[in-house]
Design a protein around this motif. Structure first.
Motif, PDB file in Angstrom:
ATOM      1  N   ALA A 120       0.824  -1.207   0.000  1.00 42.13           N
ATOM      2  CA  ALA A 120       0.000   0.000   0.000  1.00 42.13           C
ATOM      3  C   ALA A 120       0.856   1.253   0.000  1.00 42.13           C
ATOM      4  CB  ALA A 120      -0.940   0.000   1.204  1.00 42.13           C
ATOM      5  N   LEU A 121       1.997   1.199   0.697  1.00 41.36           N
ATOM      6  CA  LEU A 121       2.919   2.339   0.710  1.00 41.36           C
ATOM      7  C   LEU A 121       3.470   2.592  -0.692  1.00 41.36           C
ATOM      8  CD1 LEU A 121       4.592   4.493   2.173  1.00 41.36           C
ATOM      9  CD2 LEU A 121       6.279   2.705   2.690  1.00 41.36           C
ATOM     10  N   GLU A 122       3.863   1.527  -1.367  1.00 40.61           N
ATOM     11  CA  GLU A 122       4.443   1.680  -2.707  1.00 40.61           C
ATOM     12  C   GLU A 122       3.402   2.146  -3.727  1.00 40.61           C
ATOM     13  OE1 GLU A 122       6.721  -0.985  -6.140  1.00 40.61           O
ATOM     14  OE2 GLU A 122       6.299  -1.849  -4.176  1.00 40.61           O
ATOM     15  N   ALA A 123       2.194   1.611  -3.648  1.00 40.72           N
ATOM     16  CA  ALA A 123       1.177   1.917  -4.656  1.00 40.72           C
ATOM     17  C   ALA A 123       0.510   3.265  -4.430  1.00 40.72           C
ATOM     18  CB  ALA A 123       0.120   0.816  -4.669  1.00 40.72           C
ATOM     19  N   PHE A 124       0.250   3.611  -3.164  1.00 39.95           N
ATOM     20  CA  PHE A 124      -0.547   4.803  -2.857  1.00 39.95           C
ATOM     21  C   PHE A 124       0.187   5.820  -1.988  1.00 39.95           C
ATOM     22  CE2 PHE A 124      -3.383   1.123  -3.270  1.00 39.95           C
ATOM     23  CZ  PHE A 124      -4.181   1.547  -4.323  1.00 39.95           C
ATOM     24  N   GLY A 125       1.405   5.506  -1.567  1.00 37.78           N
ATOM     25  CA  GLY A 125       2.090   6.371  -0.626  1.00 37.78           C
ATOM     26  C   GLY A 125       1.408   6.391   0.729  1.00 37.78           C
ATOM     27  N   TRP A 126       0.685   5.302   1.047  1.00 41.21           N
ATOM     28  CA  TRP A 126      -0.129   5.266   2.260  1.00 41.21           C
ATOM     29  C   TRP A 126       0.586   4.576   3.402  1.00 41.21           C
ATOM     30  CZ3 TRP A 126      -1.841   1.373   5.457  1.00 41.21           C
ATOM     31  CH2 TRP A 126      -2.824   1.727   6.398  1.00 41.21           C
ATOM     32  N   LYS A 127       0.455   5.173   4.560  1.00 43.65           N
ATOM     33  CA  LYS A 127       0.797   4.512   5.807  1.00 43.65           C
ATOM     34  C   LYS A 127       0.001   5.192   6.917  1.00 43.65           C
ATOM     35  CE  LYS A 127       4.951   7.336   6.590  1.00 43.65           C
ATOM     36  NZ  LYS A 127       6.419   7.290   6.834  1.00 43.65           N
ATOM     37  N   PRO A 128      -0.231   4.515   8.030  1.00 38.81           N
ATOM     38  CA  PRO A 128      -1.010   5.128   9.109  1.00 38.81           C
ATOM     39  C   PRO A 128      -0.343   6.398   9.630  1.00 38.81           C
ATOM     40  CG  PRO A 128      -0.759   2.774   9.460  1.00 38.81           C
ATOM     41  CD  PRO A 128       0.159   3.130   8.342  1.00 38.81           C
ATOM     42  N   GLN A 129      -1.159   7.399   9.939  1.00 34.67           N
ATOM     43  CA  GLN A 129      -0.646   8.666  10.445  1.00 34.67           C
ATOM     44  C   GLN A 129      -1.105   8.966  11.870  1.00 34.67           C
ATOM     45  OE1 GLN A 129      -1.877  11.640   7.603  1.00 34.67           O
ATOM     46  NE2 GLN A 129      -0.322  11.049   6.107  1.00 34.67           N
ATOM     47  N   ILE A 130      -2.221   8.393  12.275  1.00 34.01           N
ATOM     48  CA  ILE A 130      -2.816   8.719  13.572  1.00 34.01           C
ATOM     49  C   ILE A 130      -2.360   7.706  14.610  1.00 34.01           C
ATOM     50  CG2 ILE A 130      -4.980   9.052  14.831  1.00 34.01           C
ATOM     51  CD1 ILE A 130      -6.263   9.768  12.124  1.00 34.01           C
ATOM     52  N   GLU A 131      -1.791   8.182  15.694  1.00 31.67           N
ATOM     53  CA  GLU A 131      -1.302   7.307  16.751  1.00 31.67           C
ATOM     54  C   GLU A 131      -2.471   6.622  17.464  1.00 31.67           C
ATOM     55  OE1 GLU A 131       1.769   6.469  17.534  1.00 31.67           O
ATOM     56  OE2 GLU A 131       2.599   7.731  15.933  1.00 31.67           O
ATOM     57  N   LEU A 132      -2.242   5.384  17.878  1.00 30.83           N
ATOM     58  CA  LEU A 132      -3.297   4.597  18.510  1.00 30.83           C
ATOM     59  C   LEU A 132      -3.827   5.281  19.763  1.00 30.83           C
ATOM     60  CD1 LEU A 132      -5.011   2.062  18.752  1.00 30.83           C
ATOM     61  CD2 LEU A 132      -3.065   0.923  19.857  1.00 30.83           C
ATOM     62  N   ARG A 133      -2.960   5.847  20.561  1.00 31.07           N
ATOM     63  CA  ARG A 133      -3.415   6.513  21.788  1.00 31.07           C
ATOM     64  C   ARG A 133      -4.365   7.670  21.467  1.00 31.07           C
ATOM     65  NH1 ARG A 133      -1.445   6.515  27.032  1.00 31.07           N
ATOM     66  NH2 ARG A 133      -2.049   8.313  28.281  1.00 31.07           N
ATOM     67  N   ASP A 134      -4.092   8.403  20.399  1.00 36.30           N
ATOM     68  CA  ASP A 134      -4.978   9.503  19.995  1.00 36.30           C
ATOM     69  C   ASP A 134      -6.334   8.966  19.552  1.00 36.30           C
ATOM     70  OD1 ASP A 134      -2.985  11.363  20.527  1.00 36.30           O
ATOM     71  OD2 ASP A 134      -2.201  11.309  18.480  1.00 36.30           O
ATOM     72  N   THR A 135      -6.314   7.854  18.812  1.00 33.02           N
ATOM     73  CA  THR A 135      -7.566   7.231  18.397  1.00 33.02           C
ATOM     74  C   THR A 135      -8.398   6.832  19.604  1.00 33.02           C
ATOM     75  OG1 THR A 135      -6.517   6.348  16.395  1.00 33.02           O
ATOM     76  CG2 THR A 135      -8.582   5.330  17.082  1.00 33.02           C
ATOM     77  N   LEU A 136      -7.759   6.168  20.561  1.00 38.64           N
ATOM     78  CA  LEU A 136      -8.482   5.711  21.751  1.00 38.64           C
ATOM     79  C   LEU A 136      -9.024   6.885  22.552  1.00 38.64           C
ATOM     80  CD1 LEU A 136      -6.105   2.834  22.930  1.00 38.64           C
ATOM     81  CD2 LEU A 136      -8.200   2.660  21.567  1.00 38.64           C
TER      82      LEU A 136
END
Length: 322
Positions: free
Chosen positions: A292-308
C-alpha cells in the motif's frame, strides 16, 4: 477542466461510510476537483437505496448513478452478526458484491471498483505463521462466516479483474474511531468506562479474551486511502491487486484496555464475560503494509493513543446525552 469524478459509496450510512463521505466532501471543498459523492445504503446519509443482494436493484443503482468509481463498503460487518445470520451474510457480502461488480462491468465499464475486504479472510494463516505479519500472497483461510464471505468476494473480484473489472481490493485490519458501535472491542470498552464515569454502572468492566494481539488502525487513515484509490492517478499495475491496510505493529487487547482506563483516570475491576469469548481465537493478527505504501504512498498517520482518546471522548458525550 478537471476530470469529473462521480463516486458511488455503498454502505454510506455505516461507520466507515460516514467517515468516507466526510473525507471526500473535505476534498471537494478544498481541492480543485469536480467531485460528486453519491451514497447508497440505509438512513439519512444515503441518497440512493438499493438491496445489493437483489440483482435488479443493483443494476438500477449503477445505471442511475453512472459512477466513475464505486467504493463498496456495504456488508454485514460485525462477525457476531454474520455468525448469527449466515444466510444474510452470504447474500450481502458475497452475492451483493457479485451483483455490484457485474453491474459495474456492464453499465460503467470504465469505473474503478474499490472493495473493502477484511483481514479476517486470512484466518488460520495467522496461526500458521505464528505471529509473523502476513502479506498479500498469504493464503486466505477464513475461520468464521464473516471472513469466509469476505474472502469469497475478494477471490471473485480478483477473477473478474482478468475479465476487465478495474478493481482494487483492500484488506483492512481492525480499524476503529468515533462513531463505531459497541459491537466492536474498542467502543465496547469505551462505552462501559463512560457509563462508570457517569455513575450509570458499577466500576466493573465486562470483557472477553484480553490476551490476543491485533493490528489496529484509525478509521480516518483507512478512508484516506479509499479516497486516494478513487480519485488519484494510478499506475496500471495497481488495478486488479490486493492491498493490506495495517500498521504492522500488533497490540495486545489488554494494552488497549489499559490505555483507556489510564485515559479515564478510573480505578476499576475487570471480569471475564463468557458471552464475549469466541470459540476460534487467533492469538496474533498482523499484516505487512509495504504494498500500500508503494502503490498509494499510504501509511497510518494517527497514533493509537490519539484514536483511543477520541473514541473515549465521543462515548462520554453519547452517555451524557441520554
Amino acid at each position: 477542466m478537471p476530470r469529473e469524478h462521480r463516486i458511488l459509496i455503498t454502505g454510506a450510512s455505516g461507520f466507515v461510510g460516514a467517515w468516507l463521505v466526510r473525507e471526500l466532501e473535505s476534498r471537494r471543498l478544498l481541492g480543485d476537483i469536480d467531485l460528486t459523492v453519491l451514497t447508497a445504503g440505509h438512513g439519512e446519509a444515503s441518497a440512493l437505496t438499493a438491496d445489493i443482494s437483489d440483482k435488479g436493484q443493483t443494476m438500477a443503482l449503477i445505471g442511475a448513478s453512472r459512477p466513475s468509481a464505486v467504493i463498496h463498503l456495504a456488508a454485514i460487518a460485525a462477525p457476531a452478526d454474520a455468525r448469527n445470520a449466515p444466510d444474510r451474510a452470504w447474500d450481502v457480502n458475497f452475492r451483493g458484491t457479485m451483483n455490484l461488480a457485474y453491474a459495474t462491468m456492464e453499465l460503467a465499464p470504465n469505473a474503478r471498483f474499490i472493495f473493502a475486504g477484511s483481514s479476517e479472510s486470512y484466518g488460520a494463516s495467522f496461526i500458521e505463521r505464528a505471529g509473523v505479519p502476513v502479506d498479500e500472497d498469504t493464503a486466505l483461510k477464513p475461520m468464521g462466516v464473516y471472513g469466509a464471505t469476505k474472502a469469497a468476494a475478494d477471490i471473485l473480484l480478483g477473477q473478474l479483474a482478468y475479465e476487465g473489472l478495474k478493481t482494487i481490493r483492500f484488506r483492512p485490519f481492525n480499524h476503529t474511531g468515533p462513531g463505531q458501535t459497541d459491537a466492536y472491542v474498542v467502543p465496547a470498552f469505551a462505552k462501559q468506562i463512560a457509563e462508570i464515569v457517569a455513575g450509570l454502572r458499577a466500576p466493573t468492566l465486562s470483557v472477553g479474551n484480553l490476551s490476543g494481539f491485533r493490528d489496529f488502525l484509525d478509521v480516518r487513515d483507512v478512508v484516506r486511502v479509499y479516497a486516494d484509490a478513487a480519485l488519484s492517478s494510478l499506475r496500471p499495475n495497481v488495478v486488479g491487486k490486493a492491498f493490506n491496510l495495517s500498521s504492522g505493529r500488533p497490540t495486545q487487547i489488554r494494552e488497549i484496555l489499559d490505555i483507556l482506563i489510564e485515559l479515564s483516570k478510573l480505578q476499576v475491576d475487570i471480569e471475564i464475560d463468557p458471552q464475549r469469548l469466541r470459540s476460534s481465537e487467533v492469538p496474533i493478527a498482523s499484516g505487512r503494509n509495504e504494498a500500500a505504501l508503494e502503490a498509494f504512498g499510504w501509511k497510518p498517520q494517527i497514533e493509537l493513543r490519539d484514536t483511543l482518546n477520541d473514541v473515549l471522548a465521543e462515548w462520554h458525550l453519547r452517555v451524557k446525552s441520554r
